[in-house]
Design a protein around this motif. Sequence first.
Motif, short mmCIF file in Angstrom:
data_model
loop_
_atom_site.label_atom_id
_atom_site.label_comp_id
_atom_site.label_asym_id
_atom_site.label_seq_id
_atom_site.Cartn_x
_atom_site.Cartn_y
_atom_site.Cartn_z
N GLN A 88 0.83 -1.20 0.00
CA GLN A 88 0.00 0.00 0.00
C GLN A 88 0.87 1.25 0.00
OE1 GLN A 88 -2.16 -1.64 3.59
NE2 GLN A 88 -3.83 -0.45 2.69
N THR A 89 0.40 2.28 -0.71
CA THR A 89 1.08 3.57 -0.66
C THR A 89 0.40 4.48 0.35
OG1 THR A 89 -0.33 4.64 -2.32
CG2 THR A 89 1.55 3.39 -3.14
N LYS A 90 1.12 5.47 0.82
CA LYS A 90 0.47 6.54 1.54
C LYS A 90 -0.35 7.37 0.56
CE LYS A 90 3.82 6.95 5.31
NZ LYS A 90 4.74 7.86 6.06
N VAL A 91 -1.17 8.26 1.06
CA VAL A 91 -2.02 9.07 0.19
C VAL A 91 -1.16 10.10 -0.54
CG1 VAL A 91 -3.96 10.66 0.07
CG2 VAL A 91 -4.02 8.73 1.65
N THR A 114 5.01 6.34 -7.46
CA THR A 114 4.15 5.31 -6.88
C THR A 114 4.59 3.92 -7.31
OG1 THR A 114 2.25 6.79 -6.82
CG2 THR A 114 1.78 4.44 -6.75
N ASP A 284 -6.56 13.38 -4.37
CA ASP A 284 -5.86 12.50 -3.43
C ASP A 284 -5.93 11.07 -3.94
OD1 ASP A 284 -5.45 14.74 -1.96
OD2 ASP A 284 -6.96 14.30 -0.44
N SER A 286 -4.28 6.93 -3.59
CA SER A 286 -3.44 5.91 -2.98
C SER A 286 -3.73 4.59 -3.68
CB SER A 286 -3.68 5.80 -1.47
OG SER A 286 -4.99 5.32 -1.21
N ARG A 288 -3.38 0.13 -3.61
CA ARG A 288 -3.17 -1.14 -2.92
C ARG A 288 -2.92 -2.19 -4.00
NH1 ARG A 288 -7.58 -3.35 1.33
NH2 ARG A 288 -6.72 -1.60 2.48
#
Length: 305
Positions: A88-91, A114, A284, A286, A288
Amino acid sequence: MPANFPEIWLGRVIQNLNTADVATFLEGIMELDVDVTQINGGTPTEMNKIYVPTTEFEAEILINNTTYPIPFQEYEDGTIEITLDKYQTKVITLPDDKTLGSSYDIIDTATKGTTRPILTTKNKKAIHAIAPQTNTVKTPVLAATGGAEALADASGRLRLTYEDLVIFKGKCDDGEWPAEDRRLVLCTNHWNDLLLDRKNFGNQLIDYAKGKPNPVIAGFELHTYIAMPLFTAAGAKRPYGVVADPTDKTASVAFVKDAIAKKTGITTQYFTPAAINPTRQSNDLSYRHYFIVTPYKTERIGAII
């Protein structure tokens, strides 16, 4: 901003995750042809699982048989359940001014930060997962010796030599590894050790470059990777992501290509448009992403430390 903005970006991220910056040691490992099962989708406990059919069945062979009817032998098989790793990435916040028009050039620039960390992380996790836990007949772990002259680098680390590779090959033979499709992924130290051994390797490694076939030495197709797993001095694999101890050794990892399973799971984009984000006026994002590389069984994998 185009109406399909989120879909364009998600498609581009998925494409980049599948094609960019692939570690060479994973090339040619077939993607498992099984369906991904999503469990508890959209919740904190979400998982991707696959179920892989497997069997250790081998037919019993009769030699010079004279007894009839020939006896029956029932075929037996089973299923392995594998849970994919979740990345998972941060936002990520993208100012609305920069995303208007969102050409592919802008998409690639904005999503590079990303996809590359996800790729780097999952490749590091992959080679760590392939490495054996400890030395066994089926999973040999060999300590480099420096050869008959006990060659060492400035730190005192014994160098990997051609003789070590031959000894390691013998251990793989003892573990009944097939002769074909053996790969050895060398850590930086071991790759540099072999570069110094011009007598046995000449320019085979110096000439190694993208687009050329990987050199085959002592029956191993050689690869190199910069982020290799750590082992204790006693030959036990350290957990993934652990801080290195001064006595730890960086390992080179060997495996048989067909002994490794690989599967890419579901990639999900989470998106809040700038139109409903008046404070920051940013989009925004993000992501997964699910992926796994793992040996089918605890065999046909090994390491040199």
